[in-house]
Structures are given as structure tokens and as C-alpha cells.
Write an enzyme that holds these catalytic residues in place. Structure first.
Site, PDB file in Angstrom:
ATOM      1  N   LYS A  25      61.082   2.836  18.159  1.00 38.01           N
ATOM      2  CA  LYS A  25      61.138   1.162  17.982  1.00 38.01           C
ATOM      3  C   LYS A  25      60.113   0.862  17.030  1.00 38.01           C
ATOM      4  O   LYS A  25      59.133   1.776  16.449  1.00 38.01           O
ATOM      5  CB  LYS A  25      60.504   0.661  19.211  1.00 38.01           C
ATOM      6  CG  LYS A  25      61.352   0.642  20.452  1.00 38.01           C
ATOM      7  CD  LYS A  25      60.968  -0.480  21.703  1.00 38.01           C
ATOM      8  CE  LYS A  25      61.709  -0.321  22.709  1.00 38.01           C
ATOM      9  NZ  LYS A  25      61.138  -0.999  23.855  1.00 38.01           N
ATOM     10  N   HIS A  59      51.431 -12.920  28.864  1.00 36.95           N
ATOM     11  CA  HIS A  59      51.182 -11.513  29.063  1.00 36.95           C
ATOM     12  C   HIS A  59      49.826 -11.586  29.879  1.00 36.95           C
ATOM     13  O   HIS A  59      49.405 -11.131  31.024  1.00 36.95           O
ATOM     14  CB  HIS A  59      50.837 -10.551  28.109  1.00 36.95           C
ATOM     15  CG  HIS A  59      52.243 -10.188  27.576  1.00 36.95           C
ATOM     16  ND1 HIS A  59      52.415 -10.078  25.942  1.00 36.95           N
ATOM     17  CD2 HIS A  59      53.292  -9.549  27.926  1.00 36.95           C
ATOM     18  CE1 HIS A  59      53.580  -9.815  25.542  1.00 36.95           C
ATOM     19  NE2 HIS A  59      54.359  -9.253  26.894  1.00 36.95           N
ATOM     20  N   SER A  61      57.483 -12.563  22.727  1.00 36.61           N
ATOM     21  CA  SER A  61      56.688 -11.907  21.427  1.00 36.61           C
ATOM     22  C   SER A  61      57.633 -12.152  20.349  1.00 36.61           C
ATOM     23  O   SER A  61      57.393 -12.290  19.326  1.00 36.61           O
ATOM     24  CB  SER A  61      56.340 -10.397  21.916  1.00 36.61           C
ATOM     25  OG  SER A  61      55.133 -10.248  22.871  1.00 36.61           O
ATOM     26  N   ARG A  72      60.260 -13.975  33.528  1.00 38.45           N
ATOM     27  CA  ARG A  72      60.338 -15.323  33.156  1.00 38.45           C
ATOM     28  C   ARG A  72      61.553 -15.975  33.639  1.00 38.45           C
ATOM     29  O   ARG A  72      61.443 -17.389  33.686  1.00 38.45           O
ATOM     30  CB  ARG A  72      60.618 -15.154  31.488  1.00 38.45           C
ATOM     31  CG  ARG A  72      59.034 -15.152  30.856  1.00 38.45           C
ATOM     32  CD  ARG A  72      59.561 -14.815  29.371  1.00 38.45           C
ATOM     33  NE  ARG A  72      60.051 -13.178  29.337  1.00 38.45           N
ATOM     34  CZ  ARG A  72      59.828 -12.502  28.479  1.00 38.45           C
ATOM     35  NH1 ARG A  72      59.218 -12.899  27.250  1.00 38.45           N
ATOM     36  NH2 ARG A  72      60.178 -11.206  28.578  1.00 38.45           N
TER      37      ARG A  72
HETATM   38  P1  ADP Z   1      58.466  -9.160  25.692  1.00 39.63           P
HETATM   39  O1  ADP Z   1      58.869  -8.863  24.249  1.00 39.63           O
HETATM   40  O2  ADP Z   1      59.421  -9.627  26.487  1.00 39.63           O
HETATM   41  O3  ADP Z   1      57.187 -10.102  25.721  1.00 39.63           O
HETATM   42  P2  ADP Z   1      56.974  -6.786  26.555  1.00 39.63           P
HETATM   43  O4  ADP Z   1      57.265  -5.420  27.050  1.00 39.63           O
HETATM   44  O5  ADP Z   1      55.593  -6.851  25.693  1.00 39.63           O
HETATM   45  O6  ADP Z   1      58.004  -7.536  26.033  1.00 39.63           O
HETATM   46  O7  ADP Z   1      56.636  -7.290  28.178  1.00 39.63           O
HETATM   47  C1  ADP Z   1      55.827  -6.641  29.081  1.00 39.63           C
HETATM   48  C2  ADP Z   1      56.058  -7.564  30.411  1.00 39.63           C
HETATM   49  O8  ADP Z   1      55.355  -8.672  30.577  1.00 39.63           O
HETATM   50  C3  ADP Z   1      57.458  -7.573  30.924  1.00 39.63           C
HETATM   51  O9  ADP Z   1      57.521  -7.381  32.420  1.00 39.63           O
HETATM   52  C4  ADP Z   1      57.728  -8.839  30.522  1.00 39.63           C
HETATM   53  O10 ADP Z   1      58.744  -9.596  31.481  1.00 39.63           O
HETATM   54  C5  ADP Z   1      56.354  -9.479  30.820  1.00 39.63           C
HETATM   55  N1  ADP Z   1      56.334 -10.756  30.084  1.00 39.63           N
HETATM   56  C6  ADP Z   1      56.525 -11.067  28.777  1.00 39.63           C
HETATM   57  N2  ADP Z   1      56.343 -12.240  28.513  1.00 39.63           N
HETATM   58  C7  ADP Z   1      55.880 -12.943  29.466  1.00 39.63           C
HETATM   59  C8  ADP Z   1      55.651 -14.210  30.056  1.00 39.63           C
HETATM   60  N3  ADP Z   1      55.627 -15.280  29.067  1.00 39.63           N
HETATM   61  N4  ADP Z   1      55.508 -14.610  31.392  1.00 39.63           N
HETATM   62  C9  ADP Z   1      55.502 -13.503  32.434  1.00 39.63           C
HETATM   63  N5  ADP Z   1      55.842 -12.377  31.981  1.00 39.63           N
HETATM   64  C10 ADP Z   1      56.088 -11.848  30.749  1.00 39.63           C
END
Ligand code: ADP
Length: 160
Positions: free
Chosen positions: A41, A17, A128, A90
Site C-alpha cells: 500500500k 478514529h 481519511s 460509518r
Molecule cells: P479509513 O480510511 O476508512 O479511515 P482505517 O483503516 O484507517 O480506514 O480505519 C480503521 C478503522 O476505523 C475501521 O474500522 C474504520 O471503519 C474505522 N473508521 C474510520 N473512520 C471512521 C469514522 N469516521 N467513524 C467511525 N469509524 C471510523
């Protein structure tokens, strides 16, 4: 003035992130990170904890703000006059999900432009949900999350 939104659950924020946040903050004049609060959620961290962690992680960057979003992201963006939405991708699974989401958002508001940023290869396995599971089993998460998030996870899952 290019102002974009990066929405997510950030439960908890990971290095993946943060990498997207930092890269997007280089491209756009301002970046608003929105932290989802969806009563349907179940989160490990409260919205206050998630906002607090991201604020602490980006405090040196003057063009990044962190806000709670407890409504549809398109509504949040409309209320702020914003139309650029950043999402991290990803791999192909993420892309097909994100693509559908972007179509849905566009049908709700045709002014919304979704911009996809590919992950850095160093972070493409970071998720996450997997990190929480690893932390629950006392696994080594030090290369996956910033130290303050690692400490927060250790407090949630103390050594038995
Ligand atoms: P997640 O549980 O998949 O981390 P989030 O809702 O917190 O879900 O993710 C927010 C955004 O960050 C989404 O667009 C997700 O695809 C992106 N994201 C999450 N992890 C990564 C990563 N390792 N690399 C790039 N983008 C990421």
C-alpha cells in the site's frame, strides 16, 4: 481483564478514529491501537509518522498503547494472546465490508471476536482518503482532524 485491539491505517488519524479509540478505551481495560504497515500500500504518512501522531493524541490515556502491525492482524493478536477486535462502522457500506473481513478473520482464527462500534453522527462522513484530497486542495479540514494532524497535512501539502 478485557484487552482489545483497534487496527487501522490511520493515514492520517481523524476525529472519527479518535472517537472510536476514546469510547473503546472506556469499555475495555486496555486498548492496543495497531497501525498497519503494508508494503503493497502507498501511504501519505510513514508508519513512524502515523504512530507518532496517534501516540501524541492519546498520551493522557494510560490504558491505550500504539503499535505497528506489519503482518496479518490475526497473527499479531495471536502473538499477544489477544482475541477482541474492535472496528468502527460509518454506515451500511462499511458494515458489509467489515462483516466480510470479520468472517475472514474468524476463518483464520475462530477465537477472534470482532466487535463493531457505530460512528458518532458527528463523524460519520469522515474518511481519511477524502480528508487527504480536501487538504491537497487547501480545503478547510479543521473540524475533521485534530490540530496536530491538520498541521501535518498542511506540511505535506503546502500552499503553492
Ligand atoms: P479509513 O480510511 O476508512 O479511515 P482505517 O483503516 O484507517 O480506514 O480505519 C480503521 C478503522 O476505523 C475501521 O474500522 C474504520 O471503519 C474505522 N473508521 C474510520 N473512520 C471512521 C469514522 N469516521 N467513524 C467511525 N469509524 C471510523
Amino acid at each position: 481483564m478485557l484487552k482489545a485491539v483497534f487496527p487501522g491505517s490511520f493515514d492520517p488519524p481523524t476525529l472519527g478514529h479518535l472517537n472510536i479509540i476514546e469510547r473503546a478505551a472506556h469499555i475495555f481495560d486496555e486498548l492496543v491501537v495497531t497501525v498497519a504497515e503494508n508494503r503493497q500500500k502507498k501511504y501519505l504518512f510513514s508508519v513512524e509518522e502515523r504512530v507518532g501522531m496517534i501516540r501524541a493524541l492519546v498520551q493522557d490515556r494510560g490504558n491505550i498503547s500504539v503499535e505497528v502491525c506489519d503482518c496479518l492482524i490475526v497473527e499479531f493478536m495471536k502473538s499477544r494472546g489477544l482475541n477482541l477486535l474492535v472496528r468502527g462502522v460509518r454506515g451500511t457500506d462499511d458494515f458489509s465490508y467489515e462483516f466480510e473481513l470479520s468472517m475472514m478473520n474468524r476463518s483464520l482464527n475462530p477465537r477472534i471476536e470482532t466487535l463493531f462500534m457505530t460512528t458518532d453522527p458527528a463523524y460519520f462522513v469522515l474518511r481519511s482518503s477524502a480528508i487527504k484530497e480536501l487538504a491537497w486542495f487547501q480545503g478547510d479540514i479543521s473540524g475533521m482532524v485534530p490540530p496536530l494532524v491538520e498541521e501535518a497535512l498542511r506540511r505535506k501539502f503546502p500552499v503553492p
